[in-house]
Write an enzyme that holds these catalytic residues in place. Structure first.
Site, short mmCIF file in Angstrom:
data_model
loop_
_atom_site.label_atom_id
_atom_site.label_comp_id
_atom_site.label_asym_id
_atom_site.label_seq_id
_atom_site.Cartn_x
_atom_site.Cartn_y
_atom_site.Cartn_z
N LYS A 180 0.84 -1.19 0.00
CA LYS A 180 0.00 0.00 0.00
C LYS A 180 0.88 1.24 0.00
CE LYS A 180 -4.24 0.55 2.33
NZ LYS A 180 -5.05 0.40 3.57
O1 G3P Z 1 -8.74 1.01 4.82
C1 G3P Z 1 -8.85 2.38 5.17
C2 G3P Z 1 -9.79 2.54 6.30
O2 G3P Z 1 -9.29 1.82 7.38
C3 G3P Z 1 -10.05 3.92 6.74
O3 G3P Z 1 -11.21 3.86 7.47
O4 G3P Z 1 -12.90 4.58 9.10
O5 G3P Z 1 -10.50 5.24 9.39
O6 G3P Z 1 -11.86 6.26 7.59
P1 G3P Z 1 -11.63 5.06 8.44
#
Ligand code: G3P
Length: 214
Positions: free
Chosen positions: A83
């Protein structure tokens, strides 16, 4: 449609795996920091549990360091995908890693323009963040729809979409209806998807009536 689990927690990954809901795993530095142990050891443990792609993020932001780190992470297991954050150096790093046969995922995509650059750089996957756009009163699903249209209309751009930052069951349903390639879902949302109040009421009623035959 593939479903990945968006976590670095082994117990959550195992639980999803038992239900066929771990076609892959996405991690990021924040998710790994929540776990105990060494960064690479945590990734090794996940790769032992899941045979599909396990996405591991580089910690550097400069081109050469990203490439070196990407090479090192790729040695952890055959199913590791690197990534890379969406920035100028990240786009360059993706091109270099691709030339070495290393699969990549450009993450932190918040616009269709970024998605085009990521796909042109040769990334295997691109990762738009839905919920974080919704958080600032933008429309995450609209972005996913636009990126999907761009990829369908330009088959030479062969990157797959991983919808990330999924926060609600409705996100999952809308993305599935749009035919998005891959949804990476936190275990909280996977659990929410199982439930419906009418299912609970129905089970309660059937359990009560079943007493007659016991
Ligand atoms: O894979 C990316 C994800 O983990 C981000 O999620 O909820 O932190 O915006 P969030």
């Amino acid at each position: 449609m593939d479903i990945y689990v968006d976590t670095a927690n082994l117990a959550e990954i195992k639980q999803a795996h038992e239900l066929g809901l771990a076609d892959g795993v996405t991690t990021n530095p924040t998710l790994i920091a929540k776990e105990n142990g060494d960064f690479k050891d945590i990734l090794k443990g996940i790769c032992r549990e899941v045979s599909g792609p396990v996405h591991a993020e580089v910690l550097s932001l400069e081109y050469e360091k990203m490439v070196t780190e990407g090479r090192e992470l790729a040695k952890i297991a055959d199913n590791i995908v690197i990534k890379i954050p969406m920035n100028h150096d990240g786009l360059k790093a993706v091109r270099s890693l691709k030339a070495e046969g290393i699969r990549t995922n450009i993450t932190l995509i918040f616009s269709a323009g970024q998605a085009i650059l990521a796909a042109k750089a040769g990334t295997t996957y691109l990762c738009p963040f839905l919920g974080r756009l919704d958080d600032i009163s933008a429309n995450g699903l609209e972005l996913l729809d636009t990126i999907q249209t761009i990829l369908i209309n330009n088959p030479d751009l062969d990157a797959k979409i991983i919808a990330a930052s999924i926060r609600t069951p409705i996100h999952v349903v809308e993305l599935a209806a749009m035919g998005i390639d891959i949804l990476t879902i936190p275990s909280k949302v996977l659990e929410q998807l199982e439930h419906h109040p009418l299912t609970d009421i129905g089970i309660e009623q059937f359990t009560k009536d079943a007493e007659k035959f016991k």
